[in-house]
Structures are given as structure tokens and as C-alpha cells.
Design an enzyme around this catalytic site. Sequence first.
Site, short mmCIF file in Angstrom:
data_model
loop_
_atom_site.label_atom_id
_atom_site.label_comp_id
_atom_site.label_asym_id
_atom_site.label_seq_id
_atom_site.Cartn_x
_atom_site.Cartn_y
_atom_site.Cartn_z
CB SER A 133 40.48 51.64 36.90
OG SER A 133 41.15 50.86 37.20
CE1 TYR A 145 42.72 53.55 41.35
CE2 TYR A 145 41.90 51.39 41.00
CZ TYR A 145 42.48 52.60 40.78
OH TYR A 145 43.06 53.44 39.22
#
Length: 237
Positions: free
Chosen positions: A132, A146
Site C-alpha cells: 500500500s 496499518y
Amino acid sequence: MTEFSGKNILVLGGSRGIGAAIVRRFAAAGGQVAFTYAGSADAAQALATDANARAIQTDSADRDALIATVAAQGALDVLVINAGALVMGDPLTLEPDAIDRMIAVNVNAPYHAAVEAARRMSDNGRIIVIGSVNGDRMPFAGAAAYALTKSAMQGMVRGLARDFGHRGITVNSVQPGPTDTEMNPADGPNAAVMHGFMAIKRHAHASEVAELTAFIAGPHGAMITGSLQTIDGAFGA
């Protein structure tokens, strides 16, 4: 397209979203594709039928089950690690067990899967982690853990690229930004805020991420390794 004809390919986390698009892309190009799923049994079986792929139920948080699934595929030509978890919120109130499970899925699983695949992988094989852009940039509150997991993937990719390079095995990360999936729909409540950070003000399509993944996995990707291939409309620029 036949660039993956006869290739043995495993996609971890392939039943929905980006993973499903990757399964379809490789299968359409002749690959012998298997993919894992954790809970989306109906979606997995429908995709397996439609794409002529094999669906395997495996929870990536279960290390031993994951390793066994990877080992059972034999000599892989391509491993794509897409399975991921997302936990967001105030770090002072988030459940520790939820954070630990996210770390197990996003960090521990990719490492163990990549290492197990490399034990049997053909020379010049490909290992690709779907990471990501949040490994580079986290502009929102509530996603520290995250972002931690996605940054950890980056270090893993760089290190394993050196460990496996003598066999011609490449290890790379594809780093999407906002992508139109069930988890982050293009018409969702946060879309306008995300697009405000971007030069190309739209969500990516899952098929676009799949195309980049296929390029890295194909013959033109032989000298691309240890890299972070960002596809984010300049979200992180």
C-alpha cells in the site's frame, strides 16, 4: 494473451477485489492459477468456476496452515501475496488482539509464504506482495498500526530480493493507492478527501493493479527486484 501459459501461480487472498482481478488476469493469460480465501466461500467458488482456477480455503493468520498450502502447490513460478487486514481507529482504544491479527496477516504471513515458496520455486520465479502507498504516507489519523504493517512489507521485499537474487527470483511490492473495491469504494464517504491528495482524481480500478502485477511477473520484469511499484494517482507524491 498467453505469457503465463503453463505457469504455476498462487495468489494468496484472491476471492475479491484486487486479488480477484489478479486471478482473472493470470488465468486469462494461460496460467494455472490457484488462490486462497478465508471467509468468502461463495465469491471464491464463483471466481474459481468463472476463471478456471482452484480455490483453497486458508486463513493467512494461521501460520502452519498457510505454509502447508504454499508447500502443497509444488514448484511455483509466481506467488502473489494479496491477503490483507485493515484495522483503524484510536490507538488508545483499539483491541490489542485485532492489531496482532492484522500484523499476523499483513507481516508474518507474507514473510513465511515467500520463504516457503522460495524453497521449491523455479529459478527466475516471481514473488510479488500487494502492499500500500500507506507504507510511504499516512495522511489520516487512526491508521498507525496499518501503516506499520505496510512499511514492514517494504523492508521484507528489499531483504528477500537480495536473499533470492542469485537464483533469478525477483521480489517486489505493488503499492496501490485508493482502489475501487468493497473495502474502499469509489463512491464511498471518504472518496472526495482521498482524491484531494491525488493528481489523477479517481480511484484506481482493480484491473489496473492487476496489469502492473502481471507486468512485473512477466518476462519484462526479470531485472525489477527489491522495488516498490506505486500505483496511486500521485496520492503519495
